[in-house]
Design a protein around this motif. Structure first.
Motif, mmCIF file in Angstrom:
data_model
loop_
_atom_site.group_PDB
_atom_site.id
_atom_site.type_symbol
_atom_site.label_atom_id
_atom_site.label_comp_id
_atom_site.label_asym_id
_atom_site.label_seq_id
_atom_site.Cartn_x
_atom_site.Cartn_y
_atom_site.Cartn_z
ATOM 1 N N TYR A 1 0.788 -1.201 0.637
ATOM 2 C CA TYR A 1 0.281 0.271 0.213
ATOM 3 C C TYR A 1 0.968 1.123 0.094
ATOM 4 N N ARG B 1 -10.548 -6.135 -0.760
ATOM 5 C CA ARG B 1 -10.151 -5.003 -1.288
ATOM 6 C C ARG B 1 -11.454 -4.229 -1.098
ATOM 7 N N VAL C 1 -4.425 0.420 -2.159
ATOM 8 C CA VAL C 1 -3.812 -0.712 -2.370
ATOM 9 C C VAL C 1 -3.022 -1.010 -4.141
#
Length: 442
Positions: free
Chosen positions: A97, A156, A170
């Motif tokens: 990230y 996600r 991310v």
């Protein structure tokens, strides 16, 4: 004077440069400068100024400039979860990230992590661990193994809002390994592993069989080639031997051919002589003999035809005589039958008359019949002595008369014999048997 002026100017330039360097801040490509203080206002009224990819003037004492990294960060995930089936699993993954490149993300990250950037990894780990536990709790072990992409996409999606609030994005999320202490996953793979191992063994056996077959076929072809070579060599050797033998036999063959030619000529001469002899035999012997044979055959055929005609005439005469004799026999039989029928009727009448007379005067009839049949009675009585070889008679002729009288007068036997003879129902032999039976009883 000029030198002093030049020195002063140089000194002022150095001071200006040093002062400029002290108040000028340049942002590197992988960072953002957050300027706060007097006159630091962003375009969105953030209350601070964000500088990326360029420089900015910072007034010492009036403004503060701090840097925030835009580099990618890595957080390793090691989370113990429980699936929907109640099976504990240990999920290992990695999340890559970074702070977002837009000003909003940088501002959010600055508000939350500026001065605390060392704690970012721990917070991100906790964030993703919570979401991972929640998602795994709604899945089975099979879903975790088969649909890892779905798992990562779900993580996600669920963490996207929180990451935006943190100013993070991310770059990558990977589930590296899923382990369980109960051996559930290993047991899931065993049937497939066994099938794969079986298929591998089968394929290996087939390959070995094919390789063995290929090797054997190669050996067979090799043996066939060797055999063909040896056959050809033997053929060549045989041809050489025949050529040598033929060369060695050339002289004897020529001599034998000459002798054969002589024999052929002699044979031709003998055949001509035989033909000549056959012609002579044909004219002198065979044709006269055929003529004589034809004559004999013709005469024999005429005799045969005459004999056949004679036999047919004789057979016709026999047939006619037989028919005449058959007709005579039939007529004679009819006459004899008529005579027998008449005789039977006469005898029946006589028997009836005798029966009637016997019913009226039985003794007189018996006496008359005895007188008529007396010779037969005496003959029957005498036959009683026919089987006697030696007989001693006392009293001479008187003894014989007594013996015969005894035979004729024993009880009612003599009368029975007489009556049987009168009735014609007993012949001489039966009368003799009756007398012998009487003698045996005496």
């Amino acid at each position: 004077m000029d030198l002093v002026l030049a020195g002063v100017i140089a000194a002022i330039a150095v001071v200006v440069i040093v002062a400029f360097k002290l108040i000028w801040r340049v942002a590197e490509p992988n960072e953002a400068i957050i300027i706060s203080g007097l006159g630091a206002r962003g375009r969105d009224t953030l209350g601070f100024k964000i500088v990326t990819g360029k420089g900015a003037l910072v007034l010492p004492g009036f403004q503060s400039a701090r840097r925030i990294s835009l580099d990618s960060r890595v957080s390793e995930l090691e989370v113990r979860c429980v699936t929907r089936q109640g099976i504990p699993v240990h999920v290992r993954g990695v999340v890559i990230y970074k702070v977002g490149d837009d000003l909003v993300s940088i501002a959010n990250a600055a508000r939350r992590f500026l001065g605390q950037q060392k704690t970012v990894d721990d917070k991100i780990h906790q964030l993703f661990s919570g979401h991972l536990r929640s998602i795994v709790g709604n899945l089975t072990v099979e879903d975790l193994i088969i649909n890892r992409d779905a798992l990562t996409n779900e993580i996600r999606t669920t963490s996207a809002d929180e990451m935006i609030k943190l100013g993070m994005i991310v770059d990558s999320l990977q589930i590296q390994e899923i382990e369980d202490a109960t051996g559930y996953i290993a047991n899931l793979g065993r049937p497939h592993a066994a099938a794969v191992a079986s298929a591998a063994r089968t394929a290996e056996a087939q390959r070995d069989q094919e390789a063995t077959g290929a090797e054997q076929e190669a050996e067979i072809k090799k043996a066939a080639a060797v055999r063909q070579a040896r056959i050809q060599q033997a053929g060549y050797q045989a041809e050489m031997d025949r050529a040598a033998a033929k060369a060695g036999q050339a002289g004897p063959l020529a001599e034998a051919a000459a002798r054969q030619e002589v024999v052929v000529q002699q044979t031709s001469a003998a055949e001509l002589e035989a033909q000549l002899a056959e012609k002579r035999l044909e004219g002198e012997v065979r044709k006269p003999a055929d003529a004589r044979a034809y004559e004999k055959v013709t005469l024999a055929d005429a005799d045969r035809r005459a004999s056949v005609a004679e036999s047919q005439a004789e057979a016709e005469g026999i047939r006619l005589r037989g028919e005449a004799e058959a007709e005579a026999t039939r007529l004679r039989g009819m006459a004899e039958a008529d005579a027998a029928r008449a005789l039977g009727l006469a005898e029946a009448d006589a028997i009836k008359a005798r029966a009637d007379a016997l019913a009226q005067n039985q003794e007189a009839v018996v006496a008359q019949q005895l007188a008529e049949k007396w010779p037969e009675i005496v003959e029957a009585g005498a036959k009683a002595f026919s089987n006697v070889d030696h007989m001693i008679v006392l009293n001479g002729a008187q003894g014989i008369e007594e013996t015969l009288a005894k035979v004729l007068t024993l009880g009612g036997t003599g009368l029975s014999v007489a009556r049987s003879l009168l009735n014609g129902s007993v012949n001489g032999a039966d009368a003799e048997a009756i007398i012998k039976s009487t003698e045996s009883r005496e």
